[in-house]
Design an enzyme around this catalytic site. Sequence first.
Site, PDB file in Angstrom:
ATOM      1  N   CYS A 273       0.863  -1.189   0.000  1.00 19.56           N
ATOM      2  CA  CYS A 273       0.000   0.000   0.000  1.00 19.56           C
ATOM      3  C   CYS A 273       0.894   1.232   0.000  1.00 19.56           C
ATOM      4  O   CYS A 273       2.040   1.168  -0.456  1.00 19.56           O
ATOM      5  CB  CYS A 273      -0.971  -0.029   1.175  1.00 19.56           C
ATOM      6  SG  CYS A 273      -0.207  -0.025   2.812  1.00 19.56           S
TER       7      CYS A 273
ATOM      8  N   ASN B  79       2.280   1.364   4.410  1.00 17.93           N
ATOM      9  CA  ASN B  79       2.593   0.085   5.079  1.00 17.93           C
ATOM     10  C   ASN B  79       2.287   0.136   6.585  1.00 17.93           C
ATOM     11  O   ASN B  79       2.965  -0.496   7.386  1.00 17.93           O
ATOM     12  CB  ASN B  79       4.058  -0.335   4.846  1.00 17.93           C
ATOM     13  CG  ASN B  79       4.370  -1.784   5.232  1.00 17.93           C
ATOM     14  OD1 ASN B  79       5.497  -2.117   5.568  1.00 17.93           O
ATOM     15  ND2 ASN B  79       3.371  -2.669   5.181  1.00 17.93           N
TER      16      ASN B  79
ATOM     17  N   CYS C  99      -1.463   0.756   7.444  1.00 20.07           N
ATOM     18  CA  CYS C  99      -2.905   0.488   7.574  1.00 20.07           C
ATOM     19  C   CYS C  99      -3.347  -0.757   6.803  1.00 20.07           C
ATOM     20  O   CYS C  99      -3.694  -1.778   7.404  1.00 20.07           O
ATOM     21  CB  CYS C  99      -3.721   1.692   7.102  1.00 20.07           C
ATOM     22  SG  CYS C  99      -3.499   3.178   8.107  1.00 20.07           S
ATOM     23  N   ARG C 100      -3.345  -0.675   5.474  1.00 21.50           N
ATOM     24  CA  ARG C 100      -3.919  -1.758   4.667  1.00 21.50           C
ATOM     25  C   ARG C 100      -3.011  -2.966   4.509  1.00 21.50           C
ATOM     26  O   ARG C 100      -3.427  -4.107   4.791  1.00 21.50           O
ATOM     27  CB  ARG C 100      -4.304  -1.223   3.270  1.00 21.50           C
ATOM     28  CG  ARG C 100      -5.466  -0.260   3.293  1.00 21.50           C
ATOM     29  CD  ARG C 100      -5.584   0.505   1.979  1.00 21.50           C
ATOM     30  NE  ARG C 100      -4.463   1.429   1.792  1.00 21.50           N
ATOM     31  CZ  ARG C 100      -4.271   2.201   0.731  1.00 21.50           C
ATOM     32  NH1 ARG C 100      -5.131   2.138  -0.269  1.00 21.50           N
ATOM     33  NH2 ARG C 100      -3.246   3.025   0.667  1.00 21.50           N
ATOM     34  N   SER C 101      -1.780  -2.759   4.040  1.00 19.07           N
ATOM     35  CA  SER C 101      -0.943  -3.934   3.740  1.00 19.07           C
ATOM     36  C   SER C 101      -0.540  -4.738   4.978  1.00 19.07           C
ATOM     37  O   SER C 101      -0.394  -5.957   4.865  1.00 19.07           O
ATOM     38  CB  SER C 101       0.275  -3.551   2.886  1.00 19.07           C
ATOM     39  OG  SER C 101       1.090  -2.597   3.516  1.00 19.07           O
TER      40      SER C 101
ATOM     41  N   ASP D  18      -8.148   3.737   1.153  1.00 20.00           N
ATOM     42  CA  ASP D  18      -7.193   4.139   2.183  1.00 20.00           C
ATOM     43  C   ASP D  18      -7.970   4.589   3.422  1.00 20.00           C
ATOM     44  O   ASP D  18      -8.704   5.570   3.370  1.00 20.00           O
ATOM     45  CB  ASP D  18      -6.349   5.292   1.621  1.00 20.00           C
ATOM     46  CG  ASP D  18      -5.298   5.756   2.600  1.00 20.00           C
ATOM     47  OD1 ASP D  18      -5.331   5.332   3.767  1.00 20.00           O
ATOM     48  OD2 ASP D  18      -4.444   6.551   2.183  1.00 20.00           O
TER      49      ASP D  18
END
Length: 148
Positions: A3, A6, A8-10, A119
């Site tokens: 993302c 690195n 939040c999402r990934s 995001d």
Amino acid sequence: MVCLGNICRSPLAEGILKEKIKENGLPWEVDSAGTGSWHVGEPPDPRSVAVARAHGIDILDQRARQFRPADFRQFDLIFAMDASNYQNILRMAPSGTDTSKVELIMNVVDPGRNRAVPDPYWDDNGFEGVFRMLDEACERIIQRHARG
Ligand code: 4NP
């Protein structure tokens, strides 16, 4: 799993896929990274830690790092969370054949729709939805490749 930050999402994607890999006894290596460098060395965002924990997954030991061209040598598959990550990763591909390793992660659920994992950094309420999207995508990744 890649993302922007690195944090939040990934990290969620890494934690979820590692959990499914463990459940399925697969010998896969998974890591995550961000295309940006702002958060390098930091643990995941507390909101990602909390949503993962609520689903029984511990991601607290992860530390953010920046995606690098050498990742194309180390990994067979590179999943981007949104179109911006996708373009930034492709720009770093050492060769034309490397670009085929890169895929928008939600295209494993909805091929060709190019859906983004939104995001959630500026949206405290976005983390549960992100978790569910990534859980579905990781389940498909396991199904697609485990029996291949
Ligand atoms: P991520 O979320 O890409 O899912 O880790 C973000 C984290 C930090 C920032 C943007 C997105 N930031 O601008 O610092």
